[in-house]
Design an enzyme around this catalytic site. Structure first.
Site, mmCIF file in Angstrom:
data_model
loop_
_atom_site.group_PDB
_atom_site.id
_atom_site.type_symbol
_atom_site.label_atom_id
_atom_site.label_comp_id
_atom_site.label_asym_id
_atom_site.label_seq_id
_atom_site.Cartn_x
_atom_site.Cartn_y
_atom_site.Cartn_z
ATOM 1 N N HIS A 83 0.826 -1.218 0.000
ATOM 2 C CA HIS A 83 0.000 0.000 0.000
ATOM 3 C C HIS A 83 0.858 1.267 0.000
ATOM 4 O O HIS A 83 0.377 2.332 -0.365
ATOM 5 C CB HIS A 83 -1.065 -0.013 1.113
ATOM 6 N N ASP A 218 1.221 -7.708 2.441
ATOM 7 C CA ASP A 218 1.298 -6.284 2.097
ATOM 8 C C ASP A 218 2.754 -5.828 1.905
ATOM 9 O O ASP A 218 3.304 -5.112 2.735
ATOM 10 C CB ASP A 218 0.610 -5.484 3.216
ATOM 11 N N SER A 643 3.994 2.127 8.503
ATOM 12 C CA SER A 643 3.792 1.134 7.449
ATOM 13 C C SER A 643 5.084 0.920 6.699
ATOM 14 O O SER A 643 5.752 1.870 6.313
ATOM 15 C CB SER A 643 2.714 1.592 6.487
#
Ligand code: ARG
Ligand code: ASP
Length: 713
Positions: A83, A218, A643
């Site tokens: 992402h 991810d 992230s």
């Protein structure tokens, strides 16, 4: 038995007290280092951050401003989230090369794809410059003091020693009580190396976002390129792979519950030291208002997206962004209530006041809590109005957001004249085909109708524009969307034709513009100035409150709020108990993907290749006992910006990649609890399994330093 229980309780309190917090890597020696060792860490603080030798921090660059990444080979290969790399993956995708759906792998360096504007930034060193920043500010009034501080920061940033290819950046910590200088190196030639298909990288997409148990892979891979001297350079065909000062060895030995982990990265924003009254306001007014406005937006968009594939493509990214914070806030409310965060803060404030009195600090700190009460009471309606503004005009209403840009254009003409007007008009027109490409007037009309309905009923009455009183939302939205020129790129370009006076006259006759202008005037004239004024007082009180906490509770574990600078957080791999009778384990496996599999679904489809590997249990060296580990959770205190952060084991080896938190624990931005706050990571073994077995990218596997389990004899 009783004694054992007591002892266990004691051990638990001790251990849980050692978790939470996002610590400054250059200041780990002492308390943090000993806590980390107690939790099982085998390396030293000096190995994490050093300016004399290469250290872990040299392998953790910030990724493109908002995420984190880590270097995993001596050829500048970096790992981050899918992402985080998504924009780049999307930009390279077309109907012929649909990397979003099918994934992308560079089997040779020549195949790697350039990403214009993408940067990664390393921290070279961190220095405390508090004294220098505060020089000459002691006797100044608040406003002058802030001005002087800004001047000092600008001077120090300009004059502090650094190499010509480096940058200086000064950031405040503890709400203005500490200032640190960061010397950084920013690389600008970053190429896409690999990304799994979305059915792996975004598996479970919006529905599983913020959710445990999770089965998302991810991750994506990029490579840093440098000039021939290994320094940052703009893209050039003859740039070479960056030789890092350090890169992470990868451990595939596997882990178990209660093992030590730490995460390094760039957490964005937290507010851990708000007073109870502020948390109460977020909980009862701000979050619920923002959620209500997003509820209706998401529902309308969803309805259209399910029926119409073109709309699904137009709105997928916007919808996901709106849903991301919406879901987080919902979890935040749930968590804050369940943990009784307000009660706990009130409890602390009682202690605080007692301590102030006992230490004779009444003159300095005696009225802080009362000031908070007063200021938050005063800001309440303004804060509510601001939430409305942010969520109607700035975020969810698209015609309204376009209208606001035109409103700013009119203001610009009034203050700066024709030339400024012309420049801005050109910028607007150039940027707007992108915006209108993904704009659907039918969708936005319905969203508008719903937003305006709530706005007219719940916006603080004293600020509500007269034209918005007692409206019929359906009639108004119909009128706006049939008459306004803001509904398409062609029409908006036409309305922008002519000299400034003509354009502004046309705008003011446009129904969509009129509504926006009424709302913008209400906000910018009646709400924003006063909001800013009260907020300035709150900021000053918060700074003094933070100072007082640091001074009066020196034994407490007090970490600075996140501010997008490099931090270290640590804890243990651990499951949790979200609800009565429910217990979550800390590890998931590929089996869970197959359980969630819905053929053809846009969130839960699974590629045939992955199913084949699953059926054959063809996991290579990455599986354990016939199962393929996938995601895991731990008590590391993370937030947005973390992230892509490396998750490390006791030896500082890479074991996973951070990408999310559990929904019940998203309150950790305001109130961290080791009981329920968990960060979610992809197990590095799953990443390698996908690169190796799924994609067959042996070229990449060969670059890595992989630590395998010792074979049992
Ligand atoms: N919840 C995670 C974070 O806050 C992941 C978000 C990525 N997914 C998305 N739909 N935007 O960023
Ligand atoms: N998903 C977040 C990010 O992208 C991380 C978090 O909020 O836990 O930074």
């Amino acid at each position: 038995m009783r004694l054992l229980k007591l002892l266990l309780l004691f051990v638990f309190v001790q251990v849980s007290a050692q978790q939470g917090g996002m610590w400054i890597p250059s200041l780990l020696k002492g308390m943090n280092e000993s806590e980390m060792k107690n939790l099982g860490m085998k390396i030293t603080a000096e190995q994490i951050y050093s300016i004399n030798k290469s250290s872990l921090k040299d392998a953790v660059p910030q990724f493109n401003g908002g995420c984190t990444s880590e270097v995993i080979s001596d050829k500048g290969l970096i790992l981050t989230n899918h992402h985080c790399g998504f924009d780049a993956i999307q930009n390279h995708s077309s109907v012929e090369h649909d990397y979003i759906t099918d994934g992308f792998w560079a089997y040779k360096m020549e195949d790697e794809l350039l990403n214009k504007g993408m940067v990664v930034s390393f921290v070279v060193r961190i220095d405390d410059v508090t004294t220098k920043v505060l020089e000459g500010t002691a006797s100044l009034t608040e406003a002058d003091k802030q001005k002087k501080i800004q001047e000092n920061i600008a001077n120090l940033t300009r004059t502090s020693p650094k190499e010509s290819w480096q940058d200086n950046m000064i950031k405040t910590f503890y709400n203005g009580n500490q200032y640190l200088l960061f010397v950084t190196e920013t690389f600008k030639d970053i190429r896409l190396v690999g990304a799994p298909p979305s059915s792996i990288g975004k598996f479970g997409d919006v529905t599983d976002n913020w959710v445990w148990p999770r089965h998302t892979g991810d991750f994506s891979l990029f490579r840093i390129y440098a000039d021939k001297d290994n320094r940052p350079a703009e893209y050039a065909a003859d740039n070479v792979p960056y030789k890092p000062k350090y890169y992470f060895p990868i451990s595939i030995k596997g882990l178990k519950e209660n093992d030590f982990t730490m995460v390094m990265g760039y957490p964005g924003t937290t507010q851990e030291y708000l007073p109870a009254v502020a948390v109460e306001q977020i909980l009862t007014i701000i979050d619920p208002t923002k959620i209500e406005l997003r509820d209706v937006t998401l529902k309308v968009q969803d309805g259209f997206m399910r029926k119409d594939n073109a709309i699904k493509i137009q709105y997928a990214a916007k919808n996901a962004t709106i849903a991301n914070a919406w879901k987080k806030w919902k979890g935040e409310i749930k968590g804050l209530k369940k943990a009784n965060a307000v009660g706990a803060k009130q409890q602390f404030e009682k202690q605080f006041q007692e301590k102030v009195n006992a230490t004779g600090k009444q003159a300095e700190y005696g009225t802080l809590l009362a000031d908070f009460e007063k200021n938050y009471a005063e800001i309440k309606d303004y804060a509510l109005a601001k939430a409305f503004w942010d969520e109607t005009v700035i975020r969810n209403g698209e015609l309204l957001s376009a209208g606001y840009k035109l409103y700013q254009l009119e203001q610009l003409y009034n203050t700066k004249g024709e030339q400024a007007f012309n420049d801005r008009r050109n910028t607007l027109i150039n940027g707007w085909d992108e915006f209108y490409k993904d704009f659907n007037a039918a969708v936005d009309q319905k969203v508008f109708e719903q937003l305006i309905d709530i706005y007219s009923k719940k916006y603080p009455k004293q600020f509500l524009p007269a034209s918005m009183e007692n409206i019929n939302p359906e009639v108004l939205s119909n009128e706006v969307f049939t008459k306004s020129q803001l509904v398409s790129f062609d029409k908006v370009k036409a309305i922008l034709l002519g000299d400034a006076k003509t354009v502004i006259e046309k705008l003011n006759n446009d129904k969509g513009y009129q509504v926006t202008k009424a709302m913008a005037d209400a906000h910018l004239k009646n709400v924003a100035p006063k909001y800013d004024e009260i907020n300035l007082k709150i900021t000053a009180t918060q700074r003094t409150y933070m100072k007082a906490i640091l001074e009066l509770f020196p034994k407490n574990r007090i970490f600075p709020d996140a501010n997008s600078t490099l931090r270290v957080t640590y804890g243990k791999i651990k499951g949790y108990k979200p609800n009565d009778a429910v217990i979550y384990e800390p590890f998931t496996y590929l089996d869970g993907v197959i359980e969630k599999y819905i053929p053809g679904d846009y969130e839960y489809d699974v590629s045939k290749k992955l199913i084949d590997l699953y059926n054959k249990k063809d996991y290579g060296v990455y599986g354990v006992n016939g199962r393929m580990p996938l995601d895991f959770i731990a008590t590391n205190h993370t937030t947005g910006g973390n992230s892509g952060s490396p998750a490390l084991d006791a030896n500082g080896n890479l074991i996973g990649l951070n990408f999310d938190r559990v929904w019940e624990g998203t309150m950790s931005d305001i109130y961290y609890s080791p009981e329920i706050c968990r960060n979610i990571m992809v197990d590095i073994r799953y990443v390698l399994f996908i690169v190796d077995k799924f994609a067959g990218a042996e070229n990449l596997i060969k670059e890595l330093k992989i630590i395998t389990p010792q074979k049992k004899k």
